[in-house]
Design a protein around this motif. Sequence first.
Motif, PDB file in Angstrom:
ATOM      1  N   LEU A 260       0.819  -1.213   0.000  1.00  0.00           N
ATOM      2  CA  LEU A 260       0.000   0.000   0.000  1.00  0.00           C
ATOM      3  C   LEU A 260       0.857   1.270   0.000  1.00  0.00           C
ATOM      4  CD1 LEU A 260      -2.838  -0.986   2.511  1.00  0.00           C
ATOM      5  CD2 LEU A 260      -3.001  -0.780   0.032  1.00  0.00           C
ATOM      6  N   CYS A 261       1.989   1.221   0.678  1.00  0.00           N
ATOM      7  CA  CYS A 261       2.840   2.410   0.762  1.00  0.00           C
ATOM      8  C   CYS A 261       3.610   2.673  -0.526  1.00  0.00           C
ATOM      9  CB  CYS A 261       3.816   2.275   1.929  1.00  0.00           C
ATOM     10  SG  CYS A 261       3.056   2.423   3.569  1.00  0.00           S
ATOM     11  N   TRP A 262       4.093   1.629  -1.166  1.00  0.00           N
ATOM     12  CA  TRP A 262       5.038   1.843  -2.260  1.00  0.00           C
ATOM     13  C   TRP A 262       4.461   1.678  -3.657  1.00  0.00           C
ATOM     14  CZ3 TRP A 262       9.115   4.579  -1.994  1.00  0.00           C
ATOM     15  CH2 TRP A 262       9.932   4.599  -0.869  1.00  0.00           C
ATOM     16  N   ILE A 263       3.399   0.917  -3.812  1.00  0.00           N
ATOM     17  CA  ILE A 263       2.944   0.629  -5.178  1.00  0.00           C
ATOM     18  C   ILE A 263       2.464   1.874  -5.937  1.00  0.00           C
ATOM     19  CG2 ILE A 263       0.505   0.047  -4.715  1.00  0.00           C
ATOM     20  CD1 ILE A 263       0.998  -2.413  -6.600  1.00  0.00           C
ATOM     21  N   PRO A 264       1.815   2.884  -5.325  1.00  0.00           N
ATOM     22  CA  PRO A 264       1.466   4.075  -6.110  1.00  0.00           C
ATOM     23  C   PRO A 264       2.690   4.795  -6.658  1.00  0.00           C
ATOM     24  CG  PRO A 264       0.213   3.995  -4.067  1.00  0.00           C
ATOM     25  CD  PRO A 264       1.283   2.978  -3.948  1.00  0.00           C
ATOM     26  N   PHE A 265       3.731   4.915  -5.841  1.00  0.00           N
ATOM     27  CA  PHE A 265       4.938   5.618  -6.284  1.00  0.00           C
ATOM     28  C   PHE A 265       5.623   4.886  -7.428  1.00  0.00           C
ATOM     29  CE2 PHE A 265       9.585   5.897  -6.020  1.00  0.00           C
ATOM     30  CZ  PHE A 265       9.767   7.247  -6.268  1.00  0.00           C
ATOM     31  N   PHE A 266       5.780   3.562  -7.309  1.00  0.00           N
ATOM     32  CA  PHE A 266       6.534   2.836  -8.330  1.00  0.00           C
ATOM     33  C   PHE A 266       5.729   2.656  -9.616  1.00  0.00           C
ATOM     34  CE2 PHE A 266       9.347   1.736  -4.821  1.00  0.00           C
ATOM     35  CZ  PHE A 266      10.579   1.838  -5.447  1.00  0.00           C
ATOM     36  N   ILE A 267       4.424   2.654  -9.536  1.00  0.00           N
ATOM     37  CA  ILE A 267       3.626   2.626 -10.768  1.00  0.00           C
ATOM     38  C   ILE A 267       3.822   3.920 -11.550  1.00  0.00           C
ATOM     39  CG2 ILE A 267       1.274   2.688 -11.667  1.00  0.00           C
ATOM     40  CD1 ILE A 267       0.491   0.633  -9.598  1.00  0.00           C
ATOM     41  N   THR A 268       3.715   5.062 -10.859  1.00  0.00           N
ATOM     42  CA  THR A 268       3.926   6.348 -11.540  1.00  0.00           C
ATOM     43  C   THR A 268       5.379   6.506 -11.979  1.00  0.00           C
ATOM     44  OG1 THR A 268       4.283   7.422  -9.399  1.00  0.00           O
ATOM     45  CG2 THR A 268       2.056   7.465 -10.297  1.00  0.00           C
ATOM     46  N   GLU A 269       6.316   5.985 -11.171  1.00  0.00           N
ATOM     47  CA  GLU A 269       7.731   6.092 -11.512  1.00  0.00           C
ATOM     48  C   GLU A 269       8.068   5.283 -12.765  1.00  0.00           C
ATOM     49  OE1 GLU A 269      11.406   7.913 -10.506  1.00  0.00           O
ATOM     50  OE2 GLU A 269       9.368   8.166  -9.748  1.00  0.00           O
ATOM     51  N   LEU A 270       7.354   4.183 -12.973  1.00  0.00           N
ATOM     52  CA  LEU A 270       7.589   3.360 -14.160  1.00  0.00           C
ATOM     53  C   LEU A 270       6.870   3.913 -15.383  1.00  0.00           C
ATOM     54  CD1 LEU A 270       8.771   0.764 -15.416  1.00  0.00           C
ATOM     55  CD2 LEU A 270       6.697  -0.424 -14.668  1.00  0.00           C
ATOM     56  N   ILE A 271       5.656   4.389 -15.196  1.00  0.00           N
ATOM     57  CA  ILE A 271       4.845   4.831 -16.330  1.00  0.00           C
ATOM     58  C   ILE A 271       5.305   6.194 -16.844  1.00  0.00           C
ATOM     59  CG2 ILE A 271       2.535   5.568 -16.997  1.00  0.00           C
ATOM     60  CD1 ILE A 271       1.403   3.440 -15.184  1.00  0.00           C
ATOM     61  N   SER A 272       5.645   7.096 -15.958  1.00  0.00           N
ATOM     62  CA  SER A 272       5.938   8.480 -16.345  1.00  0.00           C
ATOM     63  C   SER A 272       7.028   8.611 -17.404  1.00  0.00           C
ATOM     64  CB  SER A 272       6.292   9.293 -15.093  1.00  0.00           C
ATOM     65  OG  SER A 272       6.548  10.634 -15.437  1.00  0.00           O
ATOM     66  N   PRO A 273       8.218   8.002 -17.270  1.00  0.00           N
ATOM     67  CA  PRO A 273       9.236   8.157 -18.316  1.00  0.00           C
ATOM     68  C   PRO A 273       8.917   7.403 -19.600  1.00  0.00           C
ATOM     69  CG  PRO A 273      10.206   7.515 -16.211  1.00  0.00           C
ATOM     70  CD  PRO A 273       8.744   7.272 -16.120  1.00  0.00           C
ATOM     71  N   LEU A 274       8.187   6.288 -19.484  1.00  0.00           N
ATOM     72  CA  LEU A 274       7.948   5.453 -20.660  1.00  0.00           C
ATOM     73  C   LEU A 274       6.877   6.033 -21.578  1.00  0.00           C
ATOM     74  CD1 LEU A 274       8.093   1.882 -19.050  1.00  0.00           C
ATOM     75  CD2 LEU A 274       9.910   3.151 -20.201  1.00  0.00           C
TER      76      LEU A 274
END
Length: 321
Positions: A260-274
């Motif tokens: 719950l703590c990390w999945i929102p950040f890493f989803i946006t971190e992966l999607i944003s540059p790609l």
Amino acid sequence: SIFTVLILTLLVLLTVATFLWNLLVLATILRVKAFHRVPHNLVASTAVSDVLVAALVMPLSLVKELSAGRRWRLGRELCLVWVSFDVLCCTASIWNVTAIALDRYWSVTRQLQYTLLARRRISNVMIALTWLLSAAISLAPLMGWGETYSPEQERCQVSQDPSYTIVSTGGAFYLPLCVVLFVYWKIYKASKFHMGGRRRNAVEPMPEAAQVKEASQEPQMVFTARRAAITFQTDGETWREQKEKKAALMVGILIGVFVLCWIPFFITELISPLCSCNIPPVWKSIFLWLGYSNSFFNPLIYTAFNKNYNNAFKNLFVKQR
């Protein structure tokens, strides 16, 4: 505005509480000799990574939040230091949580092979690999893999190079996520299996009278057993079942909070540059601080399931007084 002041106050309190709580766990492990063994070295490694998050990463993130437009005005060198420690400490914290889950899994499913000596060796190897992998991911941008600082836009962030984004997010989150989900499924399955097996572990009563006759010798001897029955413990849980249930509950809560703590950040971190998506900065800040909050919840979870920590905390404060 009042809302902004409240949010900043909450972030300051979160930073201070994260630092103090993890520091208390470290002090307890160092002072209590009984904790100088496995699995407390894994807990200590997690507390070290979380203390560094609170001491080196969160304060500079708070300074960035306070600046107009969330711009970085502290220079290139400090930006590189902040981003490197951010990736290093957060990745180490995530992998330390994974190591704790693996340790609980092996202690439940391989009790005979996973002795104290084997546990100590494996835990030391996991700690070393955790910090080496975290250092490799954090230092890659310093070797030229992407850029973290933009002086024109006064922007300081993790390298947005697509290849680095895939490797870093995969190594820092998605790979440990798969490991902890697999571990929890195996612990839950083992717990259910042994609980189901216990209910079937009852031998039916023997017949009313069972007679055993000795071979043809004089005089003939007869042994009679009435209502003999062999049963296993069926009215309560065994020590192993209690251990498995406790491990499943602790690992489940640890993994649930971690996801719950990390999945929102890493989803946006992966999607944003790609996809070159323009995610509002306020949402990036929310997701980032939600991830930081995992360093606050970690010590609360793994000490709540260990009464020895509660007693050690009380003794520590009594001695100080």
